[in-house]
Scaffold this motif. Structure first.
Motif, mmCIF file in Angstrom:
data_model
loop_
_atom_site.group_PDB
_atom_site.id
_atom_site.type_symbol
_atom_site.label_atom_id
_atom_site.label_comp_id
_atom_site.label_asym_id
_atom_site.label_seq_id
_atom_site.Cartn_x
_atom_site.Cartn_y
_atom_site.Cartn_z
ATOM 1 N N LEU A 186 -1.327 13.149 -2.601
ATOM 2 C CA LEU A 186 -1.797 12.776 -1.970
ATOM 3 C C LEU A 186 -2.925 11.331 -1.650
ATOM 4 O O LEU A 186 -3.688 10.944 -0.935
ATOM 5 N N GLN A 194 -1.239 8.809 -1.175
ATOM 6 C CA GLN A 194 -1.233 8.878 0.496
ATOM 7 C C GLN A 194 -2.559 7.897 1.070
ATOM 8 O O GLN A 194 -3.117 8.017 2.185
ATOM 9 N N GLN A 195 -3.665 8.314 0.088
ATOM 10 C CA GLN A 195 -5.671 8.124 0.536
ATOM 11 C C GLN A 195 -5.404 8.786 1.761
ATOM 12 O O GLN A 195 -6.963 9.230 1.884
ATOM 13 N N LYS A 196 -4.501 10.476 1.179
ATOM 14 C CA LYS A 196 -6.120 11.661 1.835
ATOM 15 C C LYS A 196 -7.118 11.515 1.184
ATOM 16 O O LYS A 196 -7.609 12.581 1.538
ATOM 17 N N TYR A 219 -10.438 16.656 0.091
ATOM 18 C CA TYR A 219 -10.905 16.235 1.044
ATOM 19 C C TYR A 219 -11.944 15.453 1.758
ATOM 20 O O TYR A 219 -11.977 15.039 2.798
ATOM 21 N N GLU A 238 -6.250 19.404 5.835
ATOM 22 C CA GLU A 238 -5.494 19.476 7.221
ATOM 23 C C GLU A 238 -6.729 19.342 8.278
ATOM 24 O O GLU A 238 -7.489 18.303 9.201
#
Length: 349
Positions: free
Chosen positions: A49, A52-54, A107, A324
């Motif tokens: 993640l 994926q730059q999450k 996150y 998310e």
């Protein structure tokens, strides 16, 4: 090409082989397996993640070091306090914090265990007595002594286990804390997770003392090296230290000789070591060792371990979906959790 003396960390870590006879119960081995697999799979997903730059900012993964936490959790009791540096995702996972809350924190979401304000480096969970995740190198060491002082002062019978990396033993605060902990016989277990390279420079290039547990002996502190790739050895060493602490005999310094499979952080390509060295340590993997013990001694079948793996995979995926779908903190959160005084008079535009 084999690593040179300068490249090779002076670990002398023995291989994490399975014992001839199990030293612990079937339930303990299965718990270790599940805890370490959850740590491993969670961290692998966090790494993906991040790519994926999450997940943004700094991110320090625990892959390879899982036994250092699993073996200690099984040796301690619920009321004991835990504190560590910024490689801190695995500790609350093993202590029982929801993977959802930890992933949401990565996150920077409001549902994270630090309300999205701490991120990767500053995880906290009061419910499981995890007192952080601290970003200042070595800064948690005197805090660990302070937590132990509180337990002794309040006569709780609990202790504090304080983790640090091998780079932290060069901080002056460690020596002040060691001296005070011994003087007051505080119930604290100091643990250095010596993965050989600190932030990227091998121990023998940064320290005259390469067997780091010797540092504790300078304060007459009981100190010993422990194979950090072997969960049984860690459990036994922590249990001995805990018994001393609860008996009023003071602190212990344990050097867990371990190894991280990834670089210091996600931005570290780890060019200071060779592929051969990495693969050598992978052959000592603690999870595979526990898995081998379980299967060899008929504690579970391949199918049952596969079911555990599938459960963990689902847990990790659920944590991603939770993160998310969670909201970011609102702007007014900037003014919360700063002071105890609820109506502190901030000057606002």
């Amino acid at each position: 090409m084999p690593p040179t003396d300068e490249q090779q960390p002076e670990q002398n870590a023995p291989r994490a082989t399975s014992p001839a006879e199990p030293q612990f119960s079937k339930e303990t081995y299965l718990t270790w397996y599940e805890q370490m697999q959850l740590m491993r799979k969670f961290e692998e997903k966090a790494g993906q993640l991040y790519g994926q730059q999450k997940i943004k900012g700094f991110c320090h993964l625990y892959i390879g070091q899982e036994a250092c936490v699993a073996g200690a959790v099984s040796a301690l009791q619920k009321g004991d306090k835990w504190i560590t540096a910024y490689r801190d995702h695995a500790h609350p996972l093993a202590l029982g914090t929801s993977p959802n809350a930890i992933m949401a924190e990565l996150y920077a979401k409001a549902t994270g265990c630090s309300k999205g304000k701490g991120g990767s480096m500053h995880m906290f969970d009061k419910e499981v007595n995890f007192v952080g995740g601290h970003g200042i190198v070595g800064g948690q060491v005197p805090m660990g002594a302070g937590l132990a002082f509180a337990e002794k002062y309040n006569k709780t019978g609990n202790l504090c286990i304080c983790y640090m990396g091998d780079g932290a033993v060069r901080q002056g605060a460690l020596h002040e804390a060691f001296n005070m902990a011994m003087l007051w016989k505080l119930p604290v277990i100091f643990v250095v997770e010596n993965n050989g390279y600190a932030m990227g420079t091998s121990v023998q290039r940064t320290s005259n003392v390469t067997e780091l547990y010797h540092i504790g002996r300078g304060y007459d502190m009981p100190s010993e090296p422990v194979n950090g790739m072997n969960v049984e050895d860690i459990h036994e060493a922590v249990a001995r230290a805990a018994e001393r602490a609860r008996a009023g005999e003071g602190p212990t310094f344990l050097e867990f000789k371990t190894y991280r499979y990834k670089g210091h952080s996600m931005s570290d390509p780890a060019k200071y070591r060779t592929k051969e060295e990495l693969e050598d340590y992978r052959s000592r993997d603690a999870i595979e060792s526990v898995r081998h013990t379980i299967l060899t001694h008929n504690m579970a079948t391949e199918e049952q371990l596969t079911a555990i793996d599938e459960k963990i995979k689902a847990q990790v995926q659920e944590s991603v979906e939770f993160a998310e779908n969670s909201p970011f903190p609102t702007a007014d959160e900037l003014y919360k959790d700063v002071y105890v005084q609820q109506d502190y008079p901030y000057i606002r535009d």
